[in-house]
Write a protein that holds these residues in place. Sequence first.
Motif: not given
Length: 287
Positions: A76-83, A85-86, A159
């Motif tokens: 979930g953290v790796s997926k987000s382009p902005s850390k 937002s996670t 994913q």
Amino acid sequence: MEGKEEDVRVGANRFRERQPIGTAAQTPDAKDYIEPPPAPLIEPGEIFSWSFYRAGIAEFVATFLFLYITILTVMGVSKSPSKCSTVGIQGIAWAFGGMIFALVYCTAGISGGHINPAVTFGLFLARKLSLTRTVFYIIMQCLGAICGAAVVKGFEKSQYEVLGGGANSVNAGYSKGSGLGAEIVGTFVLVYTVFSATDAKRNARDSHVPILAPLPIGFAVFLVHLATIPVTGTGINPARSLGAALIYDKEHVWDEHWIFWVGPFIGAALAALYHQIVIRAIPFKSN
């Protein structure tokens, strides 16, 4: 005085302790506690006991749940382009530490709540477990980790491949020696905390210690992750590293996989030696 002479012989402080330690605590003068005998190296009889298999099943399920929750968090953290937002690195650390806290609490009364081959190995060196149980626990932990990672991949196959599947590797900018050192020290912190939180003599003296034991263990995992996620992604658990690597199965992960076995086992051995010989001053061979 006999207890004092024995403590001097095994290397403890030559001056009298206010609170007897190690072998001094095993003398007749110590009324509140007697050190339990070491576990036999081989105990064939336990393989015919249901409690033996129940403990192994508990280790399997706990490690399965541990991998399932933590790998999903990492992805979930790796997926987000902005850390921002996670949950970020702090959230990953909380996921690992929080799961260990919960799972140790749930399984401590059944299997001891190891959920980690390094912890099992350290306790074996301290003669808290037989070799039979040690091997069985490690096998069940590894199988649980593999199944946990496999279920995550089964739910989110595309994913999983893109986001790395939570597999450990030494990050760019760090050498393999740095990664190995991080795994050794990180595992030392964890296993030393396990020894301290579950020390039988301390439990006899302080009744609240057994109740609180899962908390410092989980907190140790949390803190080690904060420190070493930038270095290795934080292994300190060979089963966790094996499960993620086997299901992700990319060459660069296997090139450095040995670090996540050698480092934790060295760290666990050092923690066992430090706690048993230095802190508790208990010889590995009783008279």
